[in-house]
Design a protein around this motif. Structure first.
Motif, mmCIF file in Angstrom:
data_model
loop_
_atom_site.group_PDB
_atom_site.id
_atom_site.type_symbol
_atom_site.label_atom_id
_atom_site.label_comp_id
_atom_site.label_asym_id
_atom_site.label_seq_id
_atom_site.Cartn_x
_atom_site.Cartn_y
_atom_site.Cartn_z
ATOM 1 N N GLN A 10 29.100 44.384 39.634
ATOM 2 C CA GLN A 10 28.606 45.655 40.163
ATOM 3 C C GLN A 10 29.509 46.162 41.289
ATOM 4 O O GLN A 10 29.739 47.367 41.406
ATOM 5 C CB GLN A 10 27.180 45.497 40.683
ATOM 6 N N ALA A 11 30.015 45.244 42.102
ATOM 7 C CA ALA A 11 30.935 45.635 43.176
ATOM 8 C C ALA A 11 32.199 46.241 42.581
ATOM 9 O O ALA A 11 32.716 47.247 43.083
ATOM 10 C CB ALA A 11 31.277 44.424 44.041
ATOM 11 N N LEU A 12 32.691 45.656 41.501
ATOM 12 C CA LEU A 12 33.874 46.201 40.838
ATOM 13 C C LEU A 12 33.587 47.595 40.289
ATOM 14 O O LEU A 12 34.427 48.490 40.403
ATOM 15 C CB LEU A 12 34.341 45.261 39.718
ATOM 16 N N GLU A 13 32.408 47.807 39.719
ATOM 17 C CA GLU A 13 32.033 49.140 39.221
ATOM 18 C C GLU A 13 32.061 50.163 40.360
ATOM 19 O O GLU A 13 32.559 51.272 40.181
ATOM 20 C CB GLU A 13 30.637 49.108 38.608
ATOM 21 N N GLU A 14 31.520 49.783 41.528
ATOM 22 C CA GLU A 14 31.510 50.687 42.683
ATOM 23 C C GLU A 14 32.935 51.021 43.121
ATOM 24 O O GLU A 14 33.239 52.163 43.449
ATOM 25 C CB GLU A 14 30.742 50.056 43.848
ATOM 26 N N LEU A 15 33.808 50.003 43.137
ATOM 27 C CA LEU A 15 35.202 50.251 43.521
ATOM 28 C C LEU A 15 35.881 51.179 42.522
ATOM 29 O O LEU A 15 36.668 52.048 42.907
ATOM 30 C CB LEU A 15 35.971 48.934 43.603
ATOM 31 N N ARG A 16 35.581 51.004 41.244
ATOM 32 C CA ARG A 16 36.181 51.859 40.209
ATOM 33 C C ARG A 16 35.659 53.283 40.262
ATOM 34 O O ARG A 16 36.367 54.217 39.876
ATOM 35 C CB ARG A 16 35.965 51.248 38.825
ATOM 36 N N LYS A 17 34.425 53.475 40.721
ATOM 37 C CA LYS A 17 33.904 54.837 40.899
ATOM 38 C C LYS A 17 34.703 55.558 41.985
ATOM 39 O O LYS A 17 35.021 56.733 41.847
ATOM 40 C CB LYS A 17 32.425 54.808 41.290
ATOM 41 N N ALA A 18 34.983 54.830 43.070
ATOM 42 C CA ALA A 18 35.732 55.424 44.174
ATOM 43 C C ALA A 18 37.203 55.587 43.836
ATOM 44 O O ALA A 18 37.845 56.538 44.288
ATOM 45 C CB ALA A 18 35.577 54.557 45.428
ATOM 46 N N ASP A 19 37.753 54.645 43.054
ATOM 47 C CA ASP A 19 39.174 54.675 42.695
ATOM 48 C C ASP A 19 39.331 54.182 41.260
ATOM 49 O O ASP A 19 39.450 52.977 41.032
ATOM 50 C CB ASP A 19 39.985 53.799 43.650
ATOM 51 N N PRO A 20 39.345 55.100 40.278
ATOM 52 C CA PRO A 20 39.446 54.687 38.874
ATOM 53 C C PRO A 20 40.724 53.908 38.542
ATOM 54 O O PRO A 20 40.756 53.159 37.589
ATOM 55 C CB PRO A 20 39.418 56.009 38.099
ATOM 56 N N GLU A 21 41.760 54.054 39.357
ATOM 57 C CA GLU A 21 43.037 53.376 39.098
ATOM 58 C C GLU A 21 43.179 52.059 39.881
ATOM 59 O O GLU A 21 44.272 51.505 39.952
ATOM 60 C CB GLU A 21 44.196 54.308 39.455
ATOM 61 N N THR A 22 42.089 51.564 40.453
ATOM 62 C CA THR A 22 42.170 50.357 41.278
ATOM 63 C C THR A 22 42.706 49.166 40.486
ATOM 64 O O THR A 22 42.442 49.031 39.292
ATOM 65 C CB THR A 22 40.806 49.991 41.893
ATOM 66 N N GLN A 23 43.492 48.349 41.167
ATOM 67 C CA GLN A 23 44.043 47.142 40.552
ATOM 68 C C GLN A 23 43.215 45.911 40.896
ATOM 69 O O GLN A 23 43.558 44.803 40.503
ATOM 70 C CB GLN A 23 45.492 46.942 41.006
ATOM 71 N N VAL A 24 42.119 46.095 41.612
ATOM 72 C CA VAL A 24 41.228 44.991 41.950
ATOM 73 C C VAL A 24 40.544 44.524 40.674
ATOM 74 O O VAL A 24 40.079 45.329 39.868
ATOM 75 C CB VAL A 24 40.188 45.430 43.000
ATOM 76 N N SER A 25 40.490 43.211 40.486
ATOM 77 C CA SER A 25 39.869 42.648 39.285
ATOM 78 C C SER A 25 38.623 41.851 39.662
ATOM 79 O O SER A 25 38.419 41.488 40.835
ATOM 80 C CB SER A 25 40.857 41.724 38.570
ATOM 81 N N LEU A 26 37.838 41.563 38.667
ATOM 82 C CA LEU A 26 36.650 40.746 38.858
ATOM 83 C C LEU A 26 37.053 39.351 39.325
ATOM 84 O O LEU A 26 36.397 38.757 40.188
ATOM 85 C CB LEU A 26 35.850 40.678 37.559
ATOM 86 N N LYS A 27 38.165 38.852 38.809
ATOM 87 C CA LYS A 27 38.648 37.534 39.210
ATOM 88 C C LYS A 27 38.992 37.509 40.699
ATOM 89 O O LYS A 27 38.683 36.538 41.405
ATOM 90 C CB LYS A 27 39.868 37.150 38.382
ATOM 91 N N LEU A 28 39.610 38.565 41.216
ATOM 92 C CA LEU A 28 39.947 38.640 42.634
ATOM 93 C C LEU A 28 38.684 38.636 43.480
ATOM 94 O O LEU A 28 38.595 37.912 44.476
ATOM 95 C CB LEU A 28 40.777 39.883 42.942
ATOM 96 N N ILE A 29 37.693 39.430 43.102
ATOM 97 C CA ILE A 29 36.444 39.496 43.861
ATOM 98 C C ILE A 29 35.788 38.120 43.883
ATOM 99 O O ILE A 29 35.342 37.645 44.936
ATOM 100 C CB ILE A 29 35.500 40.554 43.277
ATOM 101 N N ARG A 30 35.740 37.452 42.750
ATOM 102 C CA ARG A 30 35.133 36.116 42.693
ATOM 103 C C ARG A 30 35.908 35.117 43.546
ATOM 104 O O ARG A 30 35.321 34.249 44.188
ATOM 105 C CB ARG A 30 35.033 35.644 41.254
ATOM 106 N N ARG A 31 37.233 35.229 43.567
ATOM 107 C CA ARG A 31 38.047 34.327 44.389
ATOM 108 C C ARG A 31 37.775 34.569 45.881
ATOM 109 O O ARG A 31 37.688 33.623 46.663
ATOM 110 C CB ARG A 31 39.524 34.514 44.094
ATOM 111 N N LEU A 32 37.644 35.820 46.279
ATOM 112 C CA LEU A 32 37.350 36.131 47.677
ATOM 113 C C LEU A 32 35.981 35.585 48.085
ATOM 114 O O LEU A 32 35.804 35.115 49.211
ATOM 115 C CB LEU A 32 37.418 37.639 47.919
#
Length: 83
Positions: A10-32
């Protein structure tokens, strides 16, 4: 004001709403979350975690300087025997 807590997907979805071209991945969020770089809390039986969305955004905007923290856990050992 209450913290905006989201599951990693869900956090990734929110980031993509704000920035559709974001390079943040679900794997990065889980690692953080796993390394403790961003606050999270366990839910249910503890296998799922909620991440503080505002803290995640702040971390991505201003990552800390220096070497990132290592997650504590099992480490590889040298299996060669010294005779």
């Amino acid at each position: 004001m209450a913290a905006r807590m989201r599951f990693p997907a869900q956090a990734l979805e929110e980031l993509r709403k704000a920035d559709p071209e974001t390079q943040v991945s679900l794997k990065l969020i889980r690692r953080l979350i796993h390394t403790g770089a961003v606050p999270s809390v366990p839910v249910g039986n503890g296998n799922r975690r909620l991440v503080n969305l505002d803290a995640l955004i702040n971390y991505l905007e201003r990552p800390p300087e220096g070497k990132p923290e290592q997650a504590q856990g099992i480490r590889r050992i040298n299996e060669r025997r010294v005779v």
